[in-house]
Design a protein around this motif. Structure first.
Motif, PDB file in Angstrom:
ATOM      1  N   GLY A 144     -10.921  13.503  22.665  1.00 26.85           N
ATOM      2  CA  GLY A 144     -10.375  14.573  23.488  1.00 26.85           C
ATOM      3  C   GLY A 144      -8.873  14.672  23.512  1.00 26.85           C
ATOM      4  N   VAL A 145      -8.179  13.874  22.697  1.00 30.99           N
ATOM      5  CA  VAL A 145      -6.717  13.873  22.673  1.00 30.99           C
ATOM      6  C   VAL A 145      -6.232  14.554  21.395  1.00 30.99           C
ATOM      7  CG1 VAL A 145      -4.628  12.468  22.800  1.00 30.99           C
ATOM      8  CG2 VAL A 145      -6.733  11.676  23.922  1.00 30.99           C
ATOM      9  N   SER A 146      -5.423  15.585  21.547  1.00 28.49           N
ATOM     10  CA  SER A 146      -4.836  16.271  20.400  1.00 28.49           C
ATOM     11  C   SER A 146      -3.751  15.385  19.790  1.00 28.49           C
ATOM     12  CB  SER A 146      -4.226  17.604  20.837  1.00 28.49           C
ATOM     13  OG  SER A 146      -3.522  18.208  19.771  1.00 28.49           O
ATOM     14  N   LEU A 147      -3.920  15.056  18.503  1.00 32.72           N
ATOM     15  CA  LEU A 147      -2.986  14.166  17.823  1.00 32.72           C
ATOM     16  C   LEU A 147      -2.615  14.720  16.459  1.00 32.72           C
ATOM     17  CD1 LEU A 147      -4.813  10.801  18.617  1.00 32.72           C
ATOM     18  CD2 LEU A 147      -2.697  11.615  19.683  1.00 32.72           C
ATOM     19  N   THR A 148      -1.494  14.253  15.939  1.00 30.48           N
ATOM     20  CA  THR A 148      -1.045  14.599  14.600  1.00 30.48           C
ATOM     21  C   THR A 148      -1.351  13.444  13.662  1.00 30.48           C
ATOM     22  OG1 THR A 148       0.754  15.965  15.470  1.00 30.48           O
ATOM     23  CG2 THR A 148       0.939  15.244  13.184  1.00 30.48           C
ATOM     24  N   VAL A 149      -1.948  13.754  12.530  1.00 26.60           N
ATOM     25  CA  VAL A 149      -2.273  12.732  11.538  1.00 26.60           C
ATOM     26  C   VAL A 149      -0.984  12.241  10.890  1.00 26.60           C
ATOM     27  CG1 VAL A 149      -3.517  12.229   9.405  1.00 26.60           C
ATOM     28  CG2 VAL A 149      -4.525  13.770  11.114  1.00 26.60           C
ATOM     29  N   ALA A 150      -0.715  10.947  11.020  1.00 23.60           N
ATOM     30  CA  ALA A 150       0.491  10.369  10.423  1.00 23.60           C
ATOM     31  C   ALA A 150       0.267  10.000   8.962  1.00 23.60           C
ATOM     32  CB  ALA A 150       0.930   9.136  11.213  1.00 23.60           C
ATOM     33  N   ALA A 151      -0.963   9.583   8.633  1.00 27.43           N
ATOM     34  CA  ALA A 151      -1.278   9.198   7.252  1.00 27.43           C
ATOM     35  C   ALA A 151      -2.791   9.172   7.095  1.00 27.43           C
ATOM     36  CB  ALA A 151      -0.693   7.825   6.924  1.00 27.43           C
ATOM     37  N   THR A 152      -3.250   9.381   5.859  1.00 27.57           N
ATOM     38  CA  THR A 152      -4.672   9.272   5.553  1.00 27.57           C
ATOM     39  C   THR A 152      -4.830   8.824   4.111  1.00 27.57           C
ATOM     40  OG1 THR A 152      -6.780  10.458   5.429  1.00 27.57           O
ATOM     41  CG2 THR A 152      -4.797  11.721   4.953  1.00 27.57           C
ATOM     42  N   ASP A 153      -5.865   8.017   3.861  1.00 24.89           N
ATOM     43  CA  ASP A 153      -6.107   7.587   2.482  1.00 24.89           C
ATOM     44  C   ASP A 153      -7.532   7.922   2.045  1.00 24.89           C
ATOM     45  OD1 ASP A 153      -7.703   5.785   3.796  1.00 24.89           O
ATOM     46  OD2 ASP A 153      -6.612   3.990   3.181  1.00 24.89           O
ATOM     47  N   GLY A 154      -8.152   8.863   2.734  1.00 29.39           N
ATOM     48  CA  GLY A 154      -9.494   9.292   2.352  1.00 29.39           C
ATOM     49  C   GLY A 154     -10.576   8.757   3.260  1.00 29.39           C
ATOM     50  N   ASP A 155     -10.598   7.431   3.497  1.00 27.26           N
ATOM     51  CA  ASP A 155     -11.637   6.891   4.369  1.00 27.26           C
ATOM     52  C   ASP A 155     -11.083   6.337   5.683  1.00 27.26           C
ATOM     53  OD1 ASP A 155     -10.378   4.661   3.382  1.00 27.26           O
ATOM     54  OD2 ASP A 155     -12.177   3.717   2.582  1.00 27.26           O
ATOM     55  N   THR A 156      -9.765   6.478   5.889  1.00 27.55           N
ATOM     56  CA  THR A 156      -9.154   6.128   7.175  1.00 27.55           C
ATOM     57  C   THR A 156      -8.047   7.135   7.481  1.00 27.55           C
ATOM     58  OG1 THR A 156      -7.355   4.695   6.379  1.00 27.55           O
ATOM     59  CG2 THR A 156      -9.523   3.661   6.702  1.00 27.55           C
ATOM     60  N   PHE A 157      -7.645   7.181   8.743  1.00 27.87           N
ATOM     61  CA  PHE A 157      -6.459   7.952   9.103  1.00 27.87           C
ATOM     62  C   PHE A 157      -5.707   7.205  10.192  1.00 27.87           C
ATOM     63  CE2 PHE A 157      -9.561   9.401  12.179  1.00 27.87           C
ATOM     64  CZ  PHE A 157      -8.841   9.629  13.340  1.00 27.87           C
ATOM     65  N   THR A 158      -4.413   7.473  10.270  1.00 23.28           N
ATOM     66  CA  THR A 158      -3.538   6.794  11.226  1.00 23.28           C
ATOM     67  C   THR A 158      -2.836   7.832  12.085  1.00 23.28           C
ATOM     68  OG1 THR A 158      -3.163   4.959   9.688  1.00 23.28           O
ATOM     69  CG2 THR A 158      -1.566   5.218  11.482  1.00 23.28           C
ATOM     70  N   VAL A 159      -2.705   7.519  13.368  1.00 22.96           N
ATOM     71  CA  VAL A 159      -1.955   8.376  14.290  1.00 22.96           C
ATOM     72  C   VAL A 159      -0.906   7.530  14.995  1.00 22.96           C
ATOM     73  CG1 VAL A 159      -3.824  10.018  14.673  1.00 22.96           C
ATOM     74  CG2 VAL A 159      -3.654   7.990  16.135  1.00 22.96           C
ATOM     75  N   ALA A 160       0.164   8.173  15.405  1.00 27.14           N
ATOM     76  CA  ALA A 160       1.219   7.503  16.162  1.00 27.14           C
ATOM     77  C   ALA A 160       1.127   7.967  17.610  1.00 27.14           C
ATOM     78  CB  ALA A 160       2.591   7.831  15.573  1.00 27.14           C
TER      79      ALA A 160
END
Length: 209
Positions: A144-160
């Protein structure tokens, strides 16, 4: 429709099973202040319907059907669990996050977090069927939290996560192994749907050359 801007962290105070339906009672003083029967409230990013005739004692009830239990992390809901809450966006309201439907696309697992002095970077698994909708600097909704994707490698993603997100949502207390609800950007899904015929035709044309 929602924005992914969490209004408050509530608490599940009761879980009751009624045949194939799970009835949740949630405490949330802010969102229950004007909640009425039939209203929509996002609970950890899942759009649910208030079933009270009128909310009372700073709490409200919701019903989870098998489809919701199967497709979201709410099937594991227990009394005492903290949840992110947001009321539906009123007409004329500010779209502070991004367009969020409250229709959960999948469940991801928190893989790890890298704490900073005041912020955290958090990495989640990404279900294979959703990876094509997630791009660096794009929008994603996590519990439920709007976030910006900081990085993705296909099978994972990272947010700050900024200090406000850490303090005002459940993402500040989530640990490795916890599951979260994921909703990808609905615009990406519609673009894919609308262009599939063109991409198919282009592929056939290239194959005939």
């Amino acid at each position: 429709m929602f924005t992914g801007i969490v209004e408050e962290v509530g608490e599940i105070v009761d879980v009751r099973h009624d045949a194939d339906v799970v009835v949740l009672t949630v405490r949330g003083p802010r969102v229950s202040s004007d909640a009425a029967h039939g209203d929509s409230i996002a609970v950890n990013g899942c759009c649910l319907t208030v079933v009270d005739d009128e909310a009372a004692d700073d709490r409200f009830r919701l019903e989870l059907v098998p489809e919701t239990l199967k497709r979201t992390s709410l099937g594991a809901a227990a009394a005492g669990s903290k949840v992110n809450l947001e009321r539906a966006l009123p007409a004329g309201g500010r779209l502070g996050g991004h367009i969020v439907q409250g229709h959960v696309d999948g469940v991801a697992t928190l893989l790890g977090r890298t704490p900073g002095e005041r912020s955290d970077e958090v990495r989640f698994s990404l279900p294979p069927e959703l990876s094509r909708y997630v791009v660096e600097k794009g929008s994603i909704c996590v519990d439920g939290v709007s976030l910006t994707v900081a990085a993705t490698d296909g099978d994972t993603f990272t947010v700050a996560l900024i200090p406000t997100t850490l303090a005002d949502t459940t993402l500040g207390i989530r640990a490795a192994g916890d599951t979260v609800n994921i909703e990808v950007d609905v615009v990406a899904k519609y673009v894919e749907r609308l262009t599939v015929a063109y991409r198919h035709d282009a592929g056939e044309e290239a194959g005939n050359q």
